[in-house]
Design a protein around this motif. Structure first.
Motif, PDB file in Angstrom:
ATOM      1  N   GLU A 298       0.829  -1.205   0.000  1.00  0.00           N
ATOM      2  CA  GLU A 298       0.000   0.000   0.000  1.00  0.00           C
ATOM      3  C   GLU A 298       0.868   1.260   0.000  1.00  0.00           C
ATOM      4  O   GLU A 298       1.708   1.440   0.874  1.00  0.00           O
ATOM      5  CB  GLU A 298      -0.915  -0.005   1.224  1.00  0.00           C
ATOM      6  CG  GLU A 298      -1.802   1.205   1.349  1.00  0.00           C
ATOM      7  CD  GLU A 298      -2.701   1.402   0.151  1.00  0.00           C
ATOM      8  OE1 GLU A 298      -2.552   2.465  -0.508  1.00  0.00           O
ATOM      9  OE2 GLU A 298      -3.528   0.514  -0.134  1.00  0.00           O
ATOM     10  N   GLU A 299       0.656   2.122  -0.977  1.00  0.00           N
ATOM     11  CA  GLU A 299       1.433   3.356  -1.047  1.00  0.00           C
ATOM     12  C   GLU A 299       0.982   4.381  -0.015  1.00  0.00           C
ATOM     13  O   GLU A 299       1.786   5.180   0.463  1.00  0.00           O
ATOM     14  CB  GLU A 299       1.348   3.959  -2.456  1.00  0.00           C
ATOM     15  CG  GLU A 299       2.031   3.116  -3.526  1.00  0.00           C
ATOM     16  CD  GLU A 299       2.089   3.837  -4.860  1.00  0.00           C
ATOM     17  OE1 GLU A 299       1.590   4.987  -4.935  1.00  0.00           O
ATOM     18  OE2 GLU A 299       2.636   3.260  -5.824  1.00  0.00           O
ATOM     19  N   ASP A 300      -0.302   4.367   0.346  1.00  0.00           N
ATOM     20  CA  ASP A 300      -0.814   5.284   1.367  1.00  0.00           C
ATOM     21  C   ASP A 300      -0.667   4.603   2.722  1.00  0.00           C
ATOM     22  O   ASP A 300      -1.463   3.742   3.088  1.00  0.00           O
ATOM     23  CB  ASP A 300      -2.275   5.633   1.079  1.00  0.00           C
ATOM     24  CG  ASP A 300      -2.822   6.684   2.036  1.00  0.00           C
ATOM     25  OD1 ASP A 300      -2.073   7.115   2.944  1.00  0.00           O
ATOM     26  OD2 ASP A 300      -3.992   7.079   1.887  1.00  0.00           O
ATOM     27  N   ILE A 301       0.340   5.008   3.463  1.00  0.00           N
ATOM     28  CA  ILE A 301       0.633   4.348   4.733  1.00  0.00           C
ATOM     29  C   ILE A 301      -0.494   4.528   5.736  1.00  0.00           C
ATOM     30  O   ILE A 301      -0.659   3.715   6.653  1.00  0.00           O
ATOM     31  CB  ILE A 301       1.962   4.884   5.316  1.00  0.00           C
ATOM     32  CG1 ILE A 301       2.512   3.940   6.398  1.00  0.00           C
ATOM     33  CG2 ILE A 301       1.778   6.288   5.863  1.00  0.00           C
ATOM     34  CD1 ILE A 301       2.957   2.616   5.899  1.00  0.00           C
ATOM     35  N   ASN A 302      -1.311   5.552   5.572  1.00  0.00           N
ATOM     36  CA  ASN A 302      -2.408   5.791   6.512  1.00  0.00           C
ATOM     37  C   ASN A 302      -3.541   4.784   6.358  1.00  0.00           C
ATOM     38  O   ASN A 302      -4.398   4.685   7.241  1.00  0.00           O
ATOM     39  CB  ASN A 302      -2.961   7.209   6.318  1.00  0.00           C
ATOM     40  CG  ASN A 302      -1.974   8.263   6.766  1.00  0.00           C
ATOM     41  OD1 ASN A 302      -1.310   8.108   7.781  1.00  0.00           O
ATOM     42  ND2 ASN A 302      -1.855   9.342   5.999  1.00  0.00           N
ATOM     43  N   LYS A 303      -3.540   4.038   5.261  1.00  0.00           N
ATOM     44  CA  LYS A 303      -4.548   3.004   5.079  1.00  0.00           C
ATOM     45  C   LYS A 303      -4.160   1.709   5.803  1.00  0.00           C
ATOM     46  O   LYS A 303      -4.987   0.803   5.914  1.00  0.00           O
ATOM     47  CB  LYS A 303      -4.761   2.726   3.588  1.00  0.00           C
ATOM     48  CG  LYS A 303      -5.428   3.882   2.852  1.00  0.00           C
ATOM     49  CD  LYS A 303      -5.687   3.530   1.396  1.00  0.00           C
ATOM     50  CE  LYS A 303      -6.380   4.673   0.672  1.00  0.00           C
ATOM     51  NZ  LYS A 303      -6.623   4.354  -0.767  1.00  0.00           N
ATOM     52  N   VAL A 304      -2.929   1.644   6.269  1.00  0.00           N
ATOM     53  CA  VAL A 304      -2.486   0.479   7.039  1.00  0.00           C
ATOM     54  C   VAL A 304      -2.773   0.787   8.504  1.00  0.00           C
ATOM     55  O   VAL A 304      -1.913   1.243   9.256  1.00  0.00           O
ATOM     56  CB  VAL A 304      -0.983   0.197   6.820  1.00  0.00           C
ATOM     57  CG1 VAL A 304      -0.594  -1.140   7.452  1.00  0.00           C
ATOM     58  CG2 VAL A 304      -0.646   0.199   5.338  1.00  0.00           C
ATOM     59  N   LEU A 305      -3.994   0.540   8.928  1.00  0.00           N
ATOM     60  CA  LEU A 305      -4.443   0.952  10.261  1.00  0.00           C
ATOM     61  C   LEU A 305      -3.733   0.185  11.367  1.00  0.00           C
ATOM     62  O   LEU A 305      -3.537   0.715  12.461  1.00  0.00           O
ATOM     63  CB  LEU A 305      -5.958   0.754  10.377  1.00  0.00           C
ATOM     64  CG  LEU A 305      -6.811   1.549   9.381  1.00  0.00           C
ATOM     65  CD1 LEU A 305      -8.287   1.235   9.586  1.00  0.00           C
ATOM     66  CD2 LEU A 305      -6.556   3.033   9.503  1.00  0.00           C
ATOM     67  N   ARG A 306      -3.355  -1.055  11.112  1.00  0.00           N
ATOM     68  CA  ARG A 306      -2.667  -1.831  12.138  1.00  0.00           C
ATOM     69  C   ARG A 306      -1.191  -1.429  12.187  1.00  0.00           C
ATOM     70  O   ARG A 306      -0.462  -1.634  11.219  1.00  0.00           O
ATOM     71  CB  ARG A 306      -2.790  -3.325  11.864  1.00  0.00           C
ATOM     72  CG  ARG A 306      -4.203  -3.893  11.699  1.00  0.00           C
ATOM     73  CD  ARG A 306      -4.910  -4.010  13.038  1.00  0.00           C
ATOM     74  NE  ARG A 306      -5.486  -2.751  13.454  1.00  0.00           N
ATOM     75  CZ  ARG A 306      -6.638  -2.250  13.010  1.00  0.00           C
ATOM     76  NH1 ARG A 306      -7.323  -2.892  12.106  1.00  0.00           N
ATOM     77  NH2 ARG A 306      -7.091  -1.094  13.446  1.00  0.00           N
ATOM     78  N   TYR A 307      -0.804  -0.819  13.269  1.00  0.00           N
ATOM     79  CA  TYR A 307       0.586  -0.542  13.641  1.00  0.00           C
ATOM     80  C   TYR A 307       1.247   0.604  12.870  1.00  0.00           C
ATOM     81  O   TYR A 307       1.956   1.414  13.455  1.00  0.00           O
ATOM     82  CB  TYR A 307       1.483  -1.797  13.483  1.00  0.00           C
ATOM     83  CG  TYR A 307       0.904  -3.052  14.056  1.00  0.00           C
ATOM     84  CD1 TYR A 307       0.808  -3.238  15.436  1.00  0.00           C
ATOM     85  CD2 TYR A 307       0.412  -4.067  13.240  1.00  0.00           C
ATOM     86  CE1 TYR A 307       0.268  -4.397  15.985  1.00  0.00           C
ATOM     87  CE2 TYR A 307      -0.128  -5.221  13.767  1.00  0.00           C
ATOM     88  CZ  TYR A 307      -0.204  -5.386  15.134  1.00  0.00           C
ATOM     89  OH  TYR A 307      -0.742  -6.525  15.660  1.00  0.00           O
ATOM     90  N   PHE A 308       1.071   0.697  11.533  1.00  0.00           N
ATOM     91  CA  PHE A 308       1.939   1.529  10.707  1.00  0.00           C
ATOM     92  C   PHE A 308       1.348   2.880  10.311  1.00  0.00           C
ATOM     93  O   PHE A 308       2.054   3.685   9.698  1.00  0.00           O
ATOM     94  CB  PHE A 308       2.337   0.762   9.434  1.00  0.00           C
ATOM     95  CG  PHE A 308       3.182  -0.446   9.699  1.00  0.00           C
ATOM     96  CD1 PHE A 308       4.541  -0.349   9.888  1.00  0.00           C
ATOM     97  CD2 PHE A 308       2.602  -1.707   9.771  1.00  0.00           C
ATOM     98  CE1 PHE A 308       5.326  -1.467  10.142  1.00  0.00           C
ATOM     99  CE2 PHE A 308       3.375  -2.831  10.025  1.00  0.00           C
ATOM    100  CZ  PHE A 308       4.739  -2.710  10.202  1.00  0.00           C
TER     101      PHE A 308
END
Length: 532
Positions: A298-308
């Motif tokens: 995923e290029e949008d790191i804010n979409k990785v809600l778990r941890y990142f």
């Protein structure tokens, strides 16, 4: 000598033929002994009777074992007829107190076909010191891919060329490239040859599952667990290579804070033992590997809600910075009382600083560090998780006997009741609150609450809010329809996800308003990525 013999010969009592036992060794060394024994047997009166009876019954002609006439002497041919055709000879007679030596006849002596002995079953090897070797097909397929990547690199690959190997051959997140490279390049030569990679990956790692591969790559050789420092190299590479975090490259201090926050969140959720030693079993049971793979794709790191998620880090860090009035990166009781617009009671803050729910990592007495705050805010803003329920259960359990009694709940609610009176709110008596709590939790025994009771109810988070968080208690009583609809529309989001999203918007608007008041009009035309 005329003697009549009436009866079945095959039923002849064997005891009539008893003679003194003779050792088989004596017979073997002195063959004439057998002849003497035979002569002795023929001289017995019973033997004469038997022979005469056989001759009379068969018409005077001696018979062989098959019943046909024979030209041999009568004495020698009458012996086999004592036994039924095809049967084995009887055991030799024995005298009392003398053991009988049994010699079993082989199959050929009995006229039977030889039976092959069962073949010993070969048990396949099940333990391999360096792991089970890969199947030939898998090994050949992997070697083919390795040859493609190392083609033209006679000396080997350098660290900046190693990322495709990590992602395409090893199927690992690309930000594991540097740490994997250094695991193979043990001498620090700055290069990994084809043979060195084949030896490490195919011979040691290929047949392991993904969790074991990541665990082995991250941990130190002398340890059987992961510590926080083991994650720093992969997060450092993530910050350097991920497109969603490029804007942080000009602010190394915030890169460091972001990495710390991610690690603290990982250990909060994954290290269930709470001992800062993350085991392979804990890693397997978690969603960390899936989150790492998601972050890599995923290029949008804010979409990785778990941890990142960077937004989540931003909220946590800004909340801590707001409370840390002297900016020494430590907060005390008076600082924490201001959290959430003075939402918490003094009594629950005292319990937090007594370090009952969790020991502080801060070395300063009476001070909470940033890591301690991360554990606090994750527990406070998401009381639906088991980790949060365990945290607050320990706070309410004053005597530490692993049950919450009526008196313990009343102790914390008394301050809530006083605050409602000070705010001119209609007070709710504890007796009524207790009935409501029992209906919400449905404990096995209504006289006390266990951690199992608390975890078994979906409303346990609201129970803790009733006891020590006035703002959330009032919100629970009012039941905001907007929040209820929001939860129904996004059931996959946790309470923490919703809180972090709301707070990020609020903090962003405050940052924009502050910039506008300072004449920074250009910020309105730029994307809001790093509001520091």
């Amino acid at each position: 000598m005329d003697l009549d013999f009436n009866g079945d010969i095959t039923c002849l009592d064997a005891e009539l033929l008893q003679i003194q036992d003779v050792s088989p060794l004596a017979i073997k060394t002195n063959p004439y002994v057998a002849e003497k024994l035979f002569d002795q047997w023929l001289s017995l009166p019973e033997t004469n009777s038997l022979v005469k009876s056989l001759l009379n019954n068969k018409g005077g002609g001696p018979l062989n074992a098959s019943g046909t006439a024979s030209t041999n002497t009568a004495a020698s041919n009458t012996l086999p007829s004592m036994f039924p055709s095809g049967s084995t000879p009887p055991l030799s007679p024995r005298s009392s107190g003398s053991p009988r030596i049994i010699k079993r006849a082989g199959p050929s002596a009995l006229g039977l076909k030889s039976v092959n002995e069962p073949v010993k079953e070969l048990i396949p090897q099940f333990y391999f010191q360096n792991g089970r070797p890969p199947p030939n097909e898998m090994k050949e397929r992997c070697l083919f891919r390795i040859n493609q990547f190392f083609y033209g690199h006679v000396d080997g690959l350098q660290i900046h060329e190693f990322k495709p190997v990590t992602k395409e051959i090893c199927k690992l997140p690309s930000f594991f490239s540097s740490v994997l490279f250094k695991k193979i390049d043990t001498e620090g030569a700055g290069i990994v040859t084809r043979d060195a990679f084949v030896d490490y990956w195919i011979n040691r790692m290929l047949t392991k599952d993904l969790a074991t591969q990541l665990f082995t790559i991250l941990k130190q050789p002398e340890n059987r667990h992961l510590v926080q420092d083991d994650f720093k190299p992969v997060l450092r590479e993530l910050l350097t290579t991920h497109p969603g975090l490029e804007f942080l490259q000009g602010t190394p201090e915030f890169q460091e804070r972001y990495a710390e926050t991610v690690i603290y969140r990982i250990f909060y959720y994954v290290n269930r033992a709470g001992n800062s030693r993350l085991t392979l079993k804990e890693l397997r049971r978690s969603n960390l590997i899936a989150a790492m793979q998601h972050a890599d794709e995923e290029e949008d790191i804010n979409k990785v809600l778990r941890y990142f998620s960077y937004e989540h880090f931003y909220v946590i860090y800004c909340k801590f910075w707001e409370l840390d009035s002297d900016h020494d990166f430590l907060i005390d009781k008076e600082n924490l009382i201001r959290y959430g617009n003075h939402a918490l009671t003094y009594r629950i803050v005292d319990r937090i600083f007594s370090q009952v729910p969790r020991k502080f990592t801060s070395k300063v007495e009476g001070k909470m560090g940033y890591e301690d705050f991360v554990y606090f805010i994750l527990s406070e803003e998401d009381k639906s998780s088991d980790l949060s329920l365990e945290y607050w259960f320990k706070c309410i359990d004053l005597d530490g006997n692993e049950i919450i009694t009526r008196n313990e709940m009343q102790f914390f609610y008394e301050e809530q009741l006083h605050r409602m009176e000070c705010m001119a709110q209609e007070p709710v008596l504890f007796e009524d609150i207790l009935c409501q709590i029992v209906d919400m939790v449905h404990p096995e025994d209504e006289s006390y609450f266990t951690l199992r009771d608390i975890k078994g109810s979906r409303l346990s988070g609201s129970v803790f809010n009733i006891l020590f968080n006035l703002n959330k208690f009032m919100a629970f009583e009012s039941r905001d329809p907007f929040l209820i609809r929001q939860e129904r529309e996004n059931p996959n989001l946790t309470e923490w996800d919703r809180f972090a999203h709301r707070e990020y918007i609020r903090l962003s608007m405050e940052e924009d308003a502050e910039d506008a008041s300072n004449g920074s009009d250009n910020n309105w035309d730029e994307p809001l990525e790093a509001p520091f």
